[in-house]
Design an enzyme around this catalytic site. Sequence first.
Site, mmCIF file in Angstrom:
data_model
loop_
_atom_site.group_PDB
_atom_site.id
_atom_site.type_symbol
_atom_site.label_atom_id
_atom_site.label_comp_id
_atom_site.label_asym_id
_atom_site.label_seq_id
_atom_site.Cartn_x
_atom_site.Cartn_y
_atom_site.Cartn_z
ATOM 1 N N ARG A 62 -34.388 45.437 -9.412
ATOM 2 C CA ARG A 62 -34.450 46.369 -8.291
ATOM 3 C C ARG A 62 -33.071 46.733 -7.750
ATOM 4 O O ARG A 62 -32.719 47.905 -7.631
ATOM 5 C CB ARG A 62 -35.284 45.672 -7.224
ATOM 6 C CG ARG A 62 -35.520 46.412 -5.985
ATOM 7 C CD ARG A 62 -36.505 45.600 -5.162
ATOM 8 N NE ARG A 62 -37.536 45.015 -6.028
ATOM 9 C CZ ARG A 62 -38.833 45.227 -5.875
ATOM 10 N NH1 ARG A 62 -39.258 45.979 -4.887
ATOM 11 N NH2 ARG A 62 -39.697 44.678 -6.680
ATOM 12 N N THR A 63 -32.275 45.727 -7.435
ATOM 13 C CA THR A 63 -30.983 45.989 -6.815
ATOM 14 C C THR A 63 -30.046 46.709 -7.784
ATOM 15 O O THR A 63 -29.352 47.653 -7.417
ATOM 16 C CB THR A 63 -30.350 44.665 -6.334
ATOM 17 O OG1 THR A 63 -31.240 44.041 -5.425
ATOM 18 C CG2 THR A 63 -29.020 44.916 -5.648
ATOM 19 N N LYS A 90 -19.547 33.526 -22.445
ATOM 20 C CA LYS A 90 -18.655 32.807 -23.357
ATOM 21 C C LYS A 90 -17.670 31.937 -22.588
ATOM 22 O O LYS A 90 -16.638 31.551 -23.120
ATOM 23 C CB LYS A 90 -17.898 33.799 -24.239
ATOM 24 C CG LYS A 90 -18.802 34.590 -25.170
ATOM 25 C CD LYS A 90 -18.012 35.631 -25.934
ATOM 26 C CE LYS A 90 -18.952 36.575 -26.674
ATOM 27 N NZ LYS A 90 -18.275 37.820 -27.034
ATOM 28 N N ARG A 112 -23.163 40.791 -8.307
ATOM 29 C CA ARG A 112 -24.262 39.862 -7.992
ATOM 30 C C ARG A 112 -23.892 38.549 -8.669
ATOM 31 O O ARG A 112 -23.570 38.533 -9.852
ATOM 32 C CB ARG A 112 -25.574 40.419 -8.545
ATOM 33 C CG ARG A 112 -26.694 39.413 -8.816
ATOM 34 C CD ARG A 112 -27.396 38.915 -7.572
ATOM 35 N NE ARG A 112 -28.028 39.958 -6.777
ATOM 36 C CZ ARG A 112 -29.330 40.278 -6.850
ATOM 37 N NH1 ARG A 112 -30.124 39.676 -7.707
ATOM 38 N NH2 ARG A 112 -29.818 41.200 -6.052
#
Lengths: 323, 426
Positions: A62-63, A90, A112
Amino acid sequence: MSGTAPALGKDLTGLEPLSADQIRVILDTAEPFKEITGRRVKKVPVLRGKTIVNLFFEASTRTRISFEFAEKRLSADTVNIGAVGSSVSKGETLVDTARNLEAMSIDMVVIRHWSAGAAAFLAARIPSNVINAGDGAHEHPTQGLLDILTLRDHFGRLKGLRVCIVGDVLHSRVARSNIYGLVKLGAEVGVCGPRTLLPAGIEELGVRVFGRVEGAVEWADAINVLRLQLERMQDGFVPSLREYNRVFGITRELLEQAPGQLLILHPGPMNRGVEIDSDVADGPHSVILQQVTNGVAVRMAVLYLLAGGAPHLAEAARDWAGA
Amino acid sequence: MSSLLIRGGRVIDPAAGADLEGDVLVAGGRIGEVGPGLAAEGAGAALDAGGLVVAPGFVDPHAHLCEPGWEHRETIRSGVRAAVAGGYTAVCSMPDTDPVVDDPASVGFIVAEGRRAGGARVFPAAAVSAGRKGEQLTEFGEVVDAGAVAVTDAGRTVESSTLMRLALEYAQSFDIPVLAHCEDADLARGGVMHEGVVSTRLGLRGRPAVAEEIGVARDLALAEATGGRLHIQRVSTAAAAGLIRRARERGVRVTAEVTPHHLLLTHDRLTGYGSEYKVNPPLRSAADVRALQAALADGTIDCVATDHAPRHYDEKEQAFDDAPFGVVGLETAFAVLHTRLVLAGVLTLAGLLERMSAGPARALGLPGGALEPGQPADLVLIDPAMEWKIDAGSFLSRGRNTAFDGAEVTGGVVRTLVGGETVWRL
């Protein structure tokens, strides 16, 4: 940039560092962008030539999509980087990822991350604008803003409005951003949930604590229902989802006890039948889909303002649409 | 026999309750005489200590020298040089190296490297349990014969109460203390800072004060039941200090230490997510800080420990959750405590010197900490009026991770002698 309205500064890491005026500017700037979203040609050229990286260390649908729509409707060039399948998986550190992006001359990063403070960490180390799209249990400022915008749309005011946040406040960045923003704008804020999911010293943030949801419903004008992550049951914070739904779930029977018409918000994604019943989520009290719509407008406003756009020119930006 | 006369200083020997204007005569690496108006022996050298304080060298009951295994953080050589720059003439090194110091060979390595490094004396602590795994006791007799002065699982609670009881019992055969990180591991798990309103605001996982209280209560009960010597490491809460005070009144054989950062800083420092303030146990509330200062002043807490824990800058340059715990402390402990406790009237200068020399020496049963004739001349010369600014970039430690970078301080170490030899001077 002209006018007397306060600037946002370089970054949006949370609502806690913002003043009430700064929050109002974002909300007001979102208004003209709302209208663009309803048009046939949903694009204005205000971020043309700007490069934005959406850096999502944690899964989000959603975001991430909401930001991407906001960026594209402002004509920015965007790149999405997820944790899986990138250098992040990695073992590259956050600071190295940031420096590499910086070396490619980007203008903004939307981040995020699972760790609280990650957005501020990045913001302090790169000259690009940084927007926090959720950092651990700290803040999710654009979600807070879209919730507040939805409340303002509906009630026409925020001062004195009684908003209760119900659920897992302990792990919720949405709760924190709502608390900071609403308290600054003069709303009365309550929190309600099992004591195991209310963090230490929460009262000191200027909120009232409700032990039972019946009391919250009687007091509030609006309820913001938080998602109960299923892990919380495995970690023992709540004994069972059944009991959670019975004691803290927002049900139609509960809302019928309320003295007035309550507004129901939910940041999504919902666990129907756990923290919220379907007939509430889909019922006349719910503004859950309006929140999603407002999310795009609020994010457009934030991107526009951080890029140096003047609040009073946002109206004009709307009129460029389709030009 | 070479001699050195340290002349005209303010000589403070807290162990003897002495505080006088006078001289210290050093002969053959040992303290010869202390008193006013001493004459140099033969053709001995003299050192003017006018305006300076002459005191026993500091003793650190808790330092991580990181070698073997973590040489990018610190080596024994860089660690003991940092120690003498801070006025320390003896340090007890923690066994949480890689491999863990849990057998006579690894204890012997620390002892040998410490001697070769030629700074502060190094007294190794060995692990309580093999590999610090909390399962099987190490060979206390063997490690003591090799030079270990104490046992500890260093930063890790001995979770099994049975194993902790056995350790406190078995250690009595060798008259060594068990140094304990006291915390209920289950309650503390995953916590990165003190649980309270600041952790709530920042959205970080808290480590509740009650976890330490439970850990301290358990270990005090075991020490009382067994008669073993318990030394509680880096006390951080008011509740723990209260438990220790009452246990001492009952005659439990317990000693305790506290760090400069826990004495001076609160969890409010974490606002802004500065990993330089990420320590374990975490920085606590203002009420805890006040209680710790009072407990150090009244002797409930015997001594100051640096818990010197160097970290590479890359390790601290991460998101807060990912950054390791720990701060360095050897080069700044005296200055920050003198500035903020002595000059603020919480402790006298003699009181602070006691907590940094005689106190820790007594707690761990180490030599030093006194200006007694015949003892090795491990001394520190302090200019109590020296004003300076802490600069992490100038540290001798490989670690730059101080919680006090940029602090303006008053009082500094100008010379450190180990065995009568100057090993560091400003």
